[in-house]
Design a protein around this motif. Structure first.
Motif, PDB file in Angstrom:
ATOM      1  N   MET A   1      12.481  16.659 -22.922  1.00  0.00           N
ATOM      2  CA  MET A   1      11.348  15.957 -22.355  1.00  0.00           C
ATOM      3  C   MET A   1      11.855  14.815 -21.486  1.00  0.00           C
ATOM      4  N   TYR A   2      11.282  14.701 -20.306  1.00  0.00           N
ATOM      5  CA  TYR A   2      11.691  13.668 -19.354  1.00  0.00           C
ATOM      6  C   TYR A   2      10.881  12.387 -19.493  1.00  0.00           C
ATOM      7  N   ALA A   3       9.949  12.337 -20.395  1.00  0.00           N
ATOM      8  CA  ALA A   3       9.078  11.171 -20.514  1.00  0.00           C
ATOM      9  C   ALA A   3       9.870   9.901 -20.769  1.00  0.00           C
ATOM     10  N   ILE A   4      10.765   9.933 -21.719  1.00  0.00           N
ATOM     11  CA  ILE A   4      11.518   8.731 -22.073  1.00  0.00           C
ATOM     12  C   ILE A   4      12.414   8.272 -20.917  1.00  0.00           C
ATOM     13  N   PRO A   5      13.267   9.139 -20.362  1.00  0.00           N
ATOM     14  CA  PRO A   5      14.105   8.675 -19.255  1.00  0.00           C
ATOM     15  C   PRO A   5      13.304   8.222 -18.034  1.00  0.00           C
ATOM     16  N   THR A   6      12.245   8.929 -17.715  1.00  0.00           N
ATOM     17  CA  THR A   6      11.428   8.570 -16.560  1.00  0.00           C
ATOM     18  C   THR A   6      10.764   7.219 -16.775  1.00  0.00           C
ATOM     19  N   ALA A   7      10.133   7.048 -17.930  1.00  0.00           N
ATOM     20  CA  ALA A   7       9.465   5.779 -18.229  1.00  0.00           C
ATOM     21  C   ALA A   7      10.478   4.632 -18.309  1.00  0.00           C
ATOM     22  N   ALA A   8      11.597   4.884 -18.956  1.00  0.00           N
ATOM     23  CA  ALA A   8      12.623   3.835 -19.085  1.00  0.00           C
ATOM     24  C   ALA A   8      13.111   3.386 -17.713  1.00  0.00           C
ATOM     25  N   ASP A   9      13.342   4.336 -16.835  1.00  0.00           N
ATOM     26  CA  ASP A   9      13.804   3.999 -15.489  1.00  0.00           C
ATOM     27  C   ASP A   9      12.778   3.132 -14.764  1.00  0.00           C
ATOM     28  N   ARG A  10      11.524   3.495 -14.845  1.00  0.00           N
ATOM     29  CA  ARG A  10      10.472   2.721 -14.171  1.00  0.00           C
ATOM     30  C   ARG A  10      10.288   1.346 -14.800  1.00  0.00           C
ATOM     31  N   LEU A  11      10.547   1.240 -16.105  1.00  0.00           N
ATOM     32  CA  LEU A  11      10.422  -0.047 -16.795  1.00  0.00           C
ATOM     33  C   LEU A  11      11.672  -0.911 -16.648  1.00  0.00           C
ATOM     34  N   GLY A  12      12.760  -0.310 -16.195  1.00  0.00           N
ATOM     35  CA  GLY A  12      14.005  -1.053 -16.032  1.00  0.00           C
ATOM     36  C   GLY A  12      14.742  -1.295 -17.337  1.00  0.00           C
ATOM     37  N   VAL A  13      14.586  -0.367 -18.275  1.00  0.00           N
ATOM     38  CA  VAL A  13      15.278  -0.460 -19.562  1.00  0.00           C
ATOM     39  C   VAL A  13      16.028   0.841 -19.812  1.00  0.00           C
ATOM     40  N   THR A  14      16.863   0.845 -20.817  1.00  0.00           N
ATOM     41  CA  THR A  14      17.570   2.074 -21.170  1.00  0.00           C
ATOM     42  C   THR A  14      16.633   2.984 -21.972  1.00  0.00           C
ATOM     43  N   PRO A  15      16.891   4.282 -21.932  1.00  0.00           N
ATOM     44  CA  PRO A  15      16.094   5.176 -22.779  1.00  0.00           C
ATOM     45  C   PRO A  15      16.177   4.795 -24.263  1.00  0.00           C
ATOM     46  N   GLY A  16      17.335   4.340 -24.708  1.00  0.00           N
ATOM     47  CA  GLY A  16      17.479   3.928 -26.104  1.00  0.00           C
ATOM     48  C   GLY A  16      16.600   2.739 -26.454  1.00  0.00           C
ATOM     49  N   ALA A  17      16.535   1.769 -25.551  1.00  0.00           N
ATOM     50  CA  ALA A  17      15.686   0.598 -25.788  1.00  0.00           C
ATOM     51  C   ALA A  17      14.215   0.998 -25.813  1.00  0.00           C
ATOM     52  N   LEU A  18      13.835   1.892 -24.921  1.00  0.00           N
ATOM     53  CA  LEU A  18      12.448   2.357 -24.919  1.00  0.00           C
ATOM     54  C   LEU A  18      12.145   3.111 -26.201  1.00  0.00           C
ATOM     55  N   ARG A  19      13.044   3.979 -26.633  1.00  0.00           N
ATOM     56  CA  ARG A  19      12.838   4.742 -27.867  1.00  0.00           C
ATOM     57  C   ARG A  19      12.641   3.791 -29.046  1.00  0.00           C
ATOM     58  N   LYS A  20      13.442   2.718 -29.119  1.00  0.00           N
ATOM     59  CA  LYS A  20      13.293   1.743 -30.217  1.00  0.00           C
ATOM     60  C   LYS A  20      11.922   1.083 -30.181  1.00  0.00           C
ATOM     61  N   ALA A  21      11.454   0.722 -28.991  1.00  0.00           N
ATOM     62  CA  ALA A  21      10.127   0.115 -28.871  1.00  0.00           C
ATOM     63  C   ALA A  21       9.043   1.100 -29.310  1.00  0.00           C
ATOM     64  N   LEU A  22       9.188   2.351 -28.919  1.00  0.00           N
ATOM     65  CA  LEU A  22       8.203   3.362 -29.318  1.00  0.00           C
ATOM     66  C   LEU A  22       8.235   3.585 -30.822  1.00  0.00           C
ATOM     67  N   ASP A  23       9.428   3.555 -31.405  1.00  0.00           N
ATOM     68  CA  ASP A  23       9.557   3.719 -32.855  1.00  0.00           C
ATOM     69  C   ASP A  23       8.906   2.560 -33.612  1.00  0.00           C
ATOM     70  N   ARG A  24       8.805   1.390 -32.956  1.00  0.00           N
ATOM     71  CA  ARG A  24       8.142   0.227 -33.559  1.00  0.00           C
ATOM     72  C   ARG A  24       6.621   0.291 -33.399  1.00  0.00           C
ATOM     73  N   GLY A  25       6.135   1.305 -32.703  1.00  0.00           N
ATOM     74  CA  GLY A  25       4.698   1.454 -32.546  1.00  0.00           C
ATOM     75  C   GLY A  25       4.154   1.072 -31.181  1.00  0.00           C
ATOM     76  N   GLU A  26       5.014   0.647 -30.277  1.00  0.00           N
ATOM     77  CA  GLU A  26       4.564   0.369 -28.908  1.00  0.00           C
ATOM     78  C   GLU A  26       4.190   1.676 -28.232  1.00  0.00           C
ATOM     79  N   THR A  27       3.421   1.592 -27.180  1.00  0.00           N
ATOM     80  CA  THR A  27       3.145   2.768 -26.361  1.00  0.00           C
ATOM     81  C   THR A  27       3.704   2.513 -24.970  1.00  0.00           C
ATOM     82  N   ILE A  28       3.958   3.583 -24.269  1.00  0.00           N
ATOM     83  CA  ILE A  28       4.459   3.444 -22.900  1.00  0.00           C
ATOM     84  C   ILE A  28       3.429   2.713 -22.049  1.00  0.00           C
ATOM     85  N   ALA A  29       2.158   3.001 -22.243  1.00  0.00           N
ATOM     86  CA  ALA A  29       1.115   2.329 -21.461  1.00  0.00           C
ATOM     87  C   ALA A  29       1.132   0.825 -21.705  1.00  0.00           C
TER      88      ALA A  29
END
Length: 110
Positions: A1-29
């Protein structure tokens, strides 16, 4: 799935950092809004990143246009739910068999 890398790139963070935020209950939106970006544009970017590959693979696999259109509509609905409500919500919708394209509500949310 490209959702994590695509969103991370647009947010200016690493995919790992985004995954951690999502695991904490954040949403991409929510993260997108917090970064001052448009969640609708983020959703469309994630959809665009996924759909082209899926369509190509489906064609190679011999699916017809109707089957591909149905699958793409379900994929779009899954991604919209994933971006706006989180991975658990998207997976629950998929598992329940309710991941279907429902029209303008989905587009308006995206």
């Amino acid at each position: 799935m490209y959702a994590i890398p695509t969103a991370a790139d647009r947010l200016g963070v690493t995919p790992g950092a985004l995954r951690k935020a999502l695991d904490r209950g954040e949403t991409i939106a929510n993260l997108t809004r917090a970064c001052g970006l448009d969640p609708d544009e983020m959703t469309l970017a994630v959809i665009d990143a996924e759909v082209a590959d899926v369509e190509a693979l489906a064609l190679i696999s011999g699916f017809d246009d109707t089957e591909i259109a149905l699958f793409v509509s379900e994929l779009r609905a899954f991604i919209i739910t994933f971006v706006w409500d989180g991975e658990a919500a998207a997976n629950a919708r998929f598992d329940a068999g309710t991941i279907e394209w429902v029209g303008e509500r989905e587009l308006a949310a995206a």
